[in-house]
Design an enzyme around this catalytic site. Structure first.
Site: not given
Ligand code: SIN
Length: 277
Positions: A111, A113, A265
């Site tokens: 995907h 984001d 994040r």
């Molecule tokens: C994500 O941001 O979709 C997850 C990426 C990850 O956890 O490696």
């Protein structure tokens, strides 16, 4: 990492490509301190050229993490609520944690984001401090420039002008947004064309029958994840991945449970909706 060393053309930082199409590891920079103008402008250039940048050995606190993100824009909030993601005491920073109690690892499908938003986030910056002890928990990244470039001229002509619905309810349930975006878009900085559909959020192509849409999207999803333009990033404690949601796909690889993988994040708001060339 293995392979070739840093490339020429950078004075303040080092830039070591991960593959010819996507990814570079950035060295000679300390993200726990403010960046110099030269470091920032070289990081911006590397970001445009390599789509996802990796940093090692950066023990970030929330202030460091947010300061790095804010060099690139305003930090925003996720449009949905994911099962293994939690808020922190800093509204700019989300916890990113999975362990044996996690019912569904976030992001374990290719995907970009929140493409379901009318103006999807420009970038995401994931920092992991805790990595599964026996390996696993890599993140895959794929270049949508290279995926587009490798299509036949006939397929490029067919796709140009088509639009698709990106439906947030497919991942996050009712109340998350839906948005229509062109299937071929132009990156606002590089000016390059790229494929802008993904199997997490794209529900259908608007201008053709549902049967035709399904067949075309299935072909595109397989094509987008081909190994020629994808990589697997192997995390270490205190690594960072900083990716451009406008031109790179990614996916979490959930092969490590019940071990713990944990970090934080931030996401940088987009400033314009994806646009057709
Ligand atoms: C994500 O941001 O979709 C997850 C990426 C990850 O956890 O490696």
């Amino acid at each position: 990492m293995d392979g070739a060393g840093p490339i020429a053309g950078y004075q303040a930082i080092t830039v070591t490509p991960y593959s010819p199409t996507i990814g570079a590891e950035i060295g000679n920079v300390d993200l726990t301190k403010p960046l110099s103008d030269n470091e920032l402008s070289e990081i911006r250039r590397a970001f445009t050229d390599h789509l996802v940048l990796f940093f090692r050995g950066q023990e970030l606190d929330f202030e460091d993490h947010a300061r790095f993100g804010e060099y690139f824009g305003t930090l925003g909030q996720h449009v949905g609520v994911k099962t293994n993601s939690q808020t922190t005491n800093d509204p700019r920073v989300r916890k990113f944690h999975a362990d044996g109690q996690t019912p569904r690892v976030s992001g374990n499908v290719w995907h970009t984001d929140q493409s379901c938003a009318p103006m999807p986030p420009m970038a995401s910056i994931l920092y992991l401090h805790t990595i599964p002890p026996n390996g696993g928990g890599d993140t895959g990244f794929a270049s949508m420039y290279a995926a587009y470039d490798a299509l036949s001229d006939n397929m490029k002509a067919y796709l140009e002008g088509l639009t698709a619905l990106h439906d947030g309810t497919l991942q996050f349930g009712e109340g998350t947004p839906k948005a229509v975006h062109p299937i071929v878009v132009k990156h606002p900085e590089s000016g390059r064309k790229l494929l802008y559909v993904n199997e997490a959020f794209t529900s259908h192509i608007n201008e053709v029958s549902r049967e035709e849409s399904k067949a075309i999207l299935e072909f595109l999803y397989e094509h987008q994840k081909r190994p020629e333009w994808s990589i697997r990033f192997r995390w270490q404690p205190h690594s960072i991945a900083f990716w451009d949601n406008r031109c790179a796909h990614h996916r979490a690889i959930s092969d490590y449970l019940p071990n713990v993988r944990s970090g934080f994040r931030v996401q940088v708001e987009g400033t314009e909706a994806p646009v057709a060339p």
